[in-house]
Enzyme design. Structure first.
Site, PDB file in Angstrom:
ATOM      1  N   GLY B  41       0.789  -1.222   0.000  1.00 13.21           N
ATOM      2  CA  GLY B  41       0.000   0.000   0.000  1.00 13.21           C
ATOM      3  C   GLY B  41       0.824   1.276   0.000  1.00 13.21           C
ATOM      4  O   GLY B  41       0.260   2.358  -0.136  1.00 13.21           O
ATOM      5  N   CYS B 281     -20.427 -11.505 -19.221  1.00 13.97           N
ATOM      6  CA  CYS B 281     -21.740 -11.442 -19.858  1.00 13.97           C
ATOM      7  C   CYS B 281     -21.806 -12.407 -21.051  1.00 13.97           C
ATOM      8  O   CYS B 281     -22.749 -13.174 -21.199  1.00 13.97           O
ATOM      9  CB  CYS B 281     -22.018 -10.012 -20.308  1.00 13.97           C
ATOM     10  SG  CYS B 281     -23.741  -9.654 -20.651  1.00 13.97           S
TER      11      CYS B 281
END
Lengths: 198, 295
Positions: B41, B281
């Site tokens: 991070g 999809c």
């Protein structure tokens, strides 16, 4: 300091295919840091340059260049010409000035290396250490980022108080140093986030 | 791994170094990446190079991909979830040309997934690398403009201002209104920008089996999240983090668990909600799932 001629130094060759080989070694190093304690074996055609082992040589050729400073401990000092020729790396006289350290003798106290600052912890040193042996199912219990479960590791040839020194290194987070432990062609990564017990 | 879709694979162009970048630049980025993984991070500055496409088109992600990619890798590139947008196609073609590597649209076949603003719906697995294109790597930038100050705030873990900022949302709107680039706390230490992914994707970053690498070309920063690392979306006990939900399912494949994009269909207010992840999809439709607007 007088530089010996290249022919005199009888330098061993570096990577056969520098671009490709350094990419493979880097990915092994990246995986080693991302998954601490997992032992990777480098499958590489590279003539090891005593006193450096194969993994140590490969990591050095992959990561070093003129932008960083390298410290060599006594036993690996004979590799200085080889490393300077192949990488152009600068040599540091003292461990606390080095970004990378190659070590094959007894590991100096971790506090003698550069740990970076709170604002720039990435300036902490990377140690590439030759160890006597690496064991996948050793007495160390490992926890931290990269490990879904507790990991195990055994390392031969580190100082007896290494775990205590490492705990101190970890407490200084985000400052700290990171280690690659190398045994022949095998290597393992110890990032500063790693917890070692046992 | 064997290339799975050799359609675009081939010999890399002899006019460029492998994967475009010179070896010196790759080494500099690689050193940064190893430190980034060791300090999850934390943003690390790097010497971002001029690339053959402008800032904002993924130059940070491209430089990271170029520094890690090898001849055996299989690359997937998505832009807002879609494999078939200009940006995604161009980046795939760039690496097919300069590195001769195989590319794919299938998440499960890719060893490296470079992404702009989405995380694939299909779960990633261990060994895969997710490369994020990041416009603004500094999560505190909207609160504090001075780089010297934000660095200090990260150094001291002085993150009170961020919580105040989120609290102001609650005071004004009754909820945290940030819907994308939602700040996270990595491994309990650094607040990090997850890049402008929808907050819907934030939970996928937590304990992900894949390695996450982030690159910001214009801002010259890189950072990382190792696999199996805690990534917590900031919230409050009485206002816990929630992802967005839709009352409708995807109009094409009927999925009720994916991130949906709203598509304007005509100038009479007609709208359709469809999966943002084109692969997800298409795969569902191929398996026979039908949404209400499916042909």
């Amino acid at each position: 300091m007088a530089m010996p001629g290249i022919a005199d130094a009888k330098l061993a060759p570096g990577f056969a295919d520098p671009g490709r080989d350094s990419q493979r070694v880097f990915r092994a190093a990246l995986a080693a840091m991302a998954e601490p304690g997992r032992i990777a074996t480098l499958d590489l055609r590279l003539q090891p340059t005593p006193p450096l082992g194969l993994a140590q040589s490969a990591l050095a050729l992959t990561l070093l260049d003129f932008e960083v400073a390298l410290w060599l401990d006594g036993p690996v000092a004979p590799a200085a010409d080889y490393l300077r020729f192949h990488t152009g790396v600068r040599l540091a006289a003292r461990p606390e000035d080095a970004d990378y350290c190659l070590i094959a003798g007894p590991l100096p106290p971790l506090s003698s290396f550069k740990a970076g600052s709170e604002e720039e912890p990435e300036a902490g040193a990377t140690l590439i250490v030759a160890v006597a042996g690496l064991l996948g199912d050793g007495p160390w219990r490992l926890k931290g980022p990269g490990l879904p479960h507790e990991g195990r590791l055994g390392v031969g040839g580190l100082p007896a108080d290494f775990a205590a020194q490492w705990a101190q290194n970890q407490r200084a987070f985000p400052r700290g140093i990171d280690l690659f432990l190398c045994a022949g062609s095998r290597l393992v990564g110890l990032p500063r986030t790693l917890t070692i017990e046992g | 791994m064997k290339p799975s879709s050799p359609a675009m694979a081939g010999e890399p162009s002899a006019n460029y170094n492998f994967a475009f970048l010179d070896e010196q630049t790759k080494r500099m980025i690689r050193r940064g990446l190893l430190k980034a993984v060791a300090i999850p991070g934390h943003q690390i500055p790097f010497g971002s190079r001029e690339m053959p496409l402008p800032y904002g088109w993924g130059t940070g992600g491209i430089q990271i991909t170029a520094s890690i990619v090898g001849p055996d890798d299989v690359l997937k590139v998505i832009d807002q979830g879609a494999d078939d947008t200009t940006n995604a196609i161009n980046i795939r073609r760039f690496f097919a040309r300069t590195a001769g590597i195989a590319t794919t649209e299938r998440t499960d076949r890719a060893s490296i997934v470079q992404t702009r603003h989405r995380v694939p719906e299909k779960p990633l697995r261990a060994g895969q690398i997710l490369v994020f294109q990041v416009p603004t790597p500094e999560p505190l930038r909207w609160l504090e403009r001075r780089e010297a100050e934000t660095r200090k705030m990260h150094a001291l873990a002085e993150y009170g201002a961020m919580h105040v900022n989120l609290y102001e949302d609650i005071a004004r709107f009754g909820r945290i209104a940030k819907s994308y680039d939602y700040p996270v706390l990595v491994n309990g230490r650094y607040i990090m920008s997850p890049s402008p992914i929808p907050k819907f994707d934030n939970p996928k970053l937590h304990m992900s089996p894949a390695l996450q690498l982030y690159g910001a070309g214009r801002e010259k920063r890189l950072y990382a999240v190792p696999p199996y690392t805690e990534v917590k979306s900031l919230d409050f006990e009485d206002h816990p983090f929630r992802i967005e939900r839709w009352t409708e399912a995807c109009a094409l494949c009927g999925a009720g668990d994916s991130f949906l994009d709203e598509v304007v269909m005509d100038d009479a207010g007609g709208r359709m909600l469809v999966c943002s992840d084109s692969e997800y999809c298409a795969e569902r439709r191929a398996a026979g799932h039908r949404g209400k607007a499916a042909p």
